[in-house]
Design an enzyme around this catalytic site. Sequence first.
Site, PDB file in Angstrom:
ATOM      1  N   HIS A 236       0.861  -1.192   0.000  1.00  0.00           N
ATOM      2  CA  HIS A 236       0.000   0.000   0.000  1.00  0.00           C
ATOM      3  C   HIS A 236       0.895   1.238   0.000  1.00  0.00           C
ATOM      4  O   HIS A 236       1.843   1.303   0.770  1.00  0.00           O
ATOM      5  CB  HIS A 236      -0.867  -0.030   1.266  1.00  0.00           C
ATOM      6  CG  HIS A 236      -1.902   1.043   1.305  1.00  0.00           C
ATOM      7  ND1 HIS A 236      -1.614   2.355   1.603  1.00  0.00           N
ATOM      8  CD2 HIS A 236      -3.231   1.002   1.064  1.00  0.00           C
ATOM      9  CE1 HIS A 236      -2.736   3.064   1.552  1.00  0.00           C
ATOM     10  NE2 HIS A 236      -3.730   2.265   1.223  1.00  0.00           N
ATOM     11  N   CYS A 274      -3.664   2.549  -4.415  1.00  0.00           N
ATOM     12  CA  CYS A 274      -4.546   3.379  -3.596  1.00  0.00           C
ATOM     13  C   CYS A 274      -4.599   4.766  -4.233  1.00  0.00           C
ATOM     14  O   CYS A 274      -3.649   5.549  -4.118  1.00  0.00           O
ATOM     15  CB  CYS A 274      -4.070   3.448  -2.152  1.00  0.00           C
ATOM     16  SG  CYS A 274      -5.150   4.519  -1.176  1.00  0.00           S
ATOM     17  N   HIS A 300      -7.717   0.532  -4.218  1.00  0.00           N
ATOM     18  CA  HIS A 300      -8.534   1.385  -3.345  1.00  0.00           C
ATOM     19  C   HIS A 300      -8.953   2.583  -4.170  1.00  0.00           C
ATOM     20  O   HIS A 300      -8.081   3.324  -4.649  1.00  0.00           O
ATOM     21  CB  HIS A 300      -7.701   1.917  -2.175  1.00  0.00           C
ATOM     22  CG  HIS A 300      -7.341   0.884  -1.149  1.00  0.00           C
ATOM     23  ND1 HIS A 300      -6.532   1.183  -0.070  1.00  0.00           N
ATOM     24  CD2 HIS A 300      -7.695  -0.411  -1.020  1.00  0.00           C
ATOM     25  CE1 HIS A 300      -6.407   0.101   0.673  1.00  0.00           C
ATOM     26  NE2 HIS A 300      -7.091  -0.886   0.121  1.00  0.00           N
ATOM     27  N   ASP A 353     -12.621   3.199  -1.038  1.00  0.00           N
ATOM     28  CA  ASP A 353     -11.762   3.487   0.106  1.00  0.00           C
ATOM     29  C   ASP A 353     -12.307   4.724   0.797  1.00  0.00           C
ATOM     30  O   ASP A 353     -12.494   5.757   0.164  1.00  0.00           O
ATOM     31  CB  ASP A 353     -10.334   3.747  -0.388  1.00  0.00           C
ATOM     32  CG  ASP A 353      -9.345   3.757   0.748  1.00  0.00           C
ATOM     33  OD1 ASP A 353      -9.661   3.210   1.823  1.00  0.00           O
ATOM     34  OD2 ASP A 353      -8.252   4.311   0.559  1.00  0.00           O
ATOM     35  N   HIS A 354     -12.544   4.610   2.048  1.00  0.00           N
ATOM     36  CA  HIS A 354     -13.110   5.705   2.840  1.00  0.00           C
ATOM     37  C   HIS A 354     -14.432   6.176   2.231  1.00  0.00           C
ATOM     38  O   HIS A 354     -14.754   5.878   1.086  1.00  0.00           O
ATOM     39  CB  HIS A 354     -12.159   6.909   2.934  1.00  0.00           C
ATOM     40  CG  HIS A 354     -10.844   6.568   3.539  1.00  0.00           C
ATOM     41  ND1 HIS A 354      -9.818   7.467   3.668  1.00  0.00           N
ATOM     42  CD2 HIS A 354     -10.372   5.399   4.053  1.00  0.00           C
ATOM     43  CE1 HIS A 354      -8.784   6.882   4.232  1.00  0.00           C
ATOM     44  NE2 HIS A 354      -9.091   5.623   4.466  1.00  0.00           N
ATOM     45  N   TYR A 370     -14.525   4.818   7.595  1.00  0.00           N
ATOM     46  CA  TYR A 370     -15.166   3.548   7.233  1.00  0.00           C
ATOM     47  C   TYR A 370     -16.655   3.523   7.623  1.00  0.00           C
ATOM     48  O   TYR A 370     -17.125   2.637   8.328  1.00  0.00           O
ATOM     49  CB  TYR A 370     -14.366   2.384   7.818  1.00  0.00           C
ATOM     50  CG  TYR A 370     -13.039   2.279   7.100  1.00  0.00           C
ATOM     51  CD1 TYR A 370     -12.956   1.610   5.883  1.00  0.00           C
ATOM     52  CD2 TYR A 370     -11.899   2.931   7.566  1.00  0.00           C
ATOM     53  CE1 TYR A 370     -11.775   1.552   5.185  1.00  0.00           C
ATOM     54  CE2 TYR A 370     -10.708   2.883   6.865  1.00  0.00           C
ATOM     55  CZ  TYR A 370     -10.652   2.188   5.678  1.00  0.00           C
ATOM     56  OH  TYR A 370      -9.480   2.143   4.971  1.00  0.00           O
TER      57      TYR A 370
HETATM   58  C1  DNO Z   1      -6.505   3.586   5.296  1.00  0.00           C
HETATM   59  C2  DNO Z   1      -5.948   2.357   4.738  1.00  0.00           C
HETATM   60  C3  DNO Z   1      -4.581   1.999   5.278  1.00  0.00           C
HETATM   61  C4  DNO Z   1      -4.164   0.637   4.790  1.00  0.00           C
HETATM   62  C5  DNO Z   1      -2.804   0.191   5.199  1.00  0.00           C
HETATM   63  C6  DNO Z   1      -2.435  -1.042   4.421  1.00  0.00           C
HETATM   64  O1  DNO Z   1      -7.652   3.785   5.298  1.00  0.00           O
HETATM   65  O2  DNO Z   1      -5.969   2.406   3.372  1.00  0.00           O
HETATM   66  O3  DNO Z   1      -4.618   2.010   6.660  1.00  0.00           O
HETATM   67  O4  DNO Z   1      -5.055  -0.311   5.294  1.00  0.00           O
HETATM   68  O5  DNO Z   1      -1.867   1.153   5.003  1.00  0.00           O
HETATM   69  O6  DNO Z   1      -1.357  -1.650   5.003  1.00  0.00           O
END
Ligand code: DNO
Length: 397
Positions: A236, A274, A300, A353-354, A370
Amino acid sequence: MEQTWRWFGPDDYVKLAHIRQAGASGVVTALHHIPYGVVWSVEEIEKRKAEIAADPSLGLHWSVVESLPVAEAIKLGEGDLEPLYENYRQSIRNLAACGIKTICYNFMPVLDWTRTDLTAEMPGGGRTLRFNADQYAAFDVYMLEREGAEAEHDPEVLARAKAWFDKASEDDKAHLLANIMSGLPGAFDRYDVPGLRAILARFKGIDRDRLRENYVKFLKAVVPTAEDCGVRLAVHPDDPPRPLFGLARIVSSAEDLAFILDAVPSPANGVTLCAGSLGAGKNDVVAIADRFSDRIHFVHLRNVKKEPDGSFGEAEHLEGDTDMVKLVTVLLKEQKRRRDAGEAEWRIPFRPDHGFELLGDIGAPAHPGYSIVGRLKGLAEIRGVMTAVSEISGLPV
Ligand code: DNO
């Protein structure tokens, strides 16, 4: 693309039924209760798998691990690391034995994703996550009192930071510390200011080159096992993609990704694309996706709006600085390539993501970012983009 959803386990305020209602089928989760560096046993993995599959009418399965954490000692390159490498390899073997083949992890020292404001108000009352350059500077310079920090901030930002700090109550300061620490969901190590100072001191000599060296050693120790077990590791990116509190960050740019992927050139050594993390830096996310497409194992999708002073806010999934339609198109093309090449698992798992806090999310005890409704909205919008791009271009969803 496979529609997935992050779930923090049975204690998550968000329930598996909500994931079904949002329309996802893959679950992204981790065994957050196991301390960093300890093996994930087959029993514990099977237990989580059974929880996810307990109600067959939901049609859910554990699709991706996020994250299998890398112990700080590995990033520090401290001591005899062989036992820690072996534990990581054993967790990989155990996950593979249970049929879980995609593992996301990060290599950010000390802190994972970092924001200063978890409840920034949007018009209409929705809330989002923000990184304010002045509050970050206030924390770094006036609360942490990190040596040499002043020189690393823009003078105008610093002046605003000082003004914020002078007005801030003890509560404001405690709140800022808690926000900065919130990026470690379920993590074992939360730091207070003295604790953070102590761990930063341990990282003092670990500059970019040293951290890269330690990372390559780790990759060389674990990637062959992943390859043997058919597991895809997916690093990530740093969030935000810049050094924080003097800590080097080495997964921040196209150049960093090229270095990592070339260091151990195996398909098992891959990336979590991401969009929001990379998008918070000087990156062209669509170009990065295109360039490293064959090594992207997990995605993500979210968006940020950057500001000139280095601040940024999380935006609507389809707004913000990255063109989501172009990004989804690149990913669908890559899927087609995989399918045409005869790969059995050609669908790339992605998750929204989020999400904002919207409607019933506001004030609910979800992990920051989340939410239910906000993520559901993000997923629905991305699903719409995917479907439309596929219809128009003939690329498989
Ligand atoms: C945040 C996430 C990160 C992710 C880690 C993966 O929302 O995208 O915390 O889970 O960095 O290791």
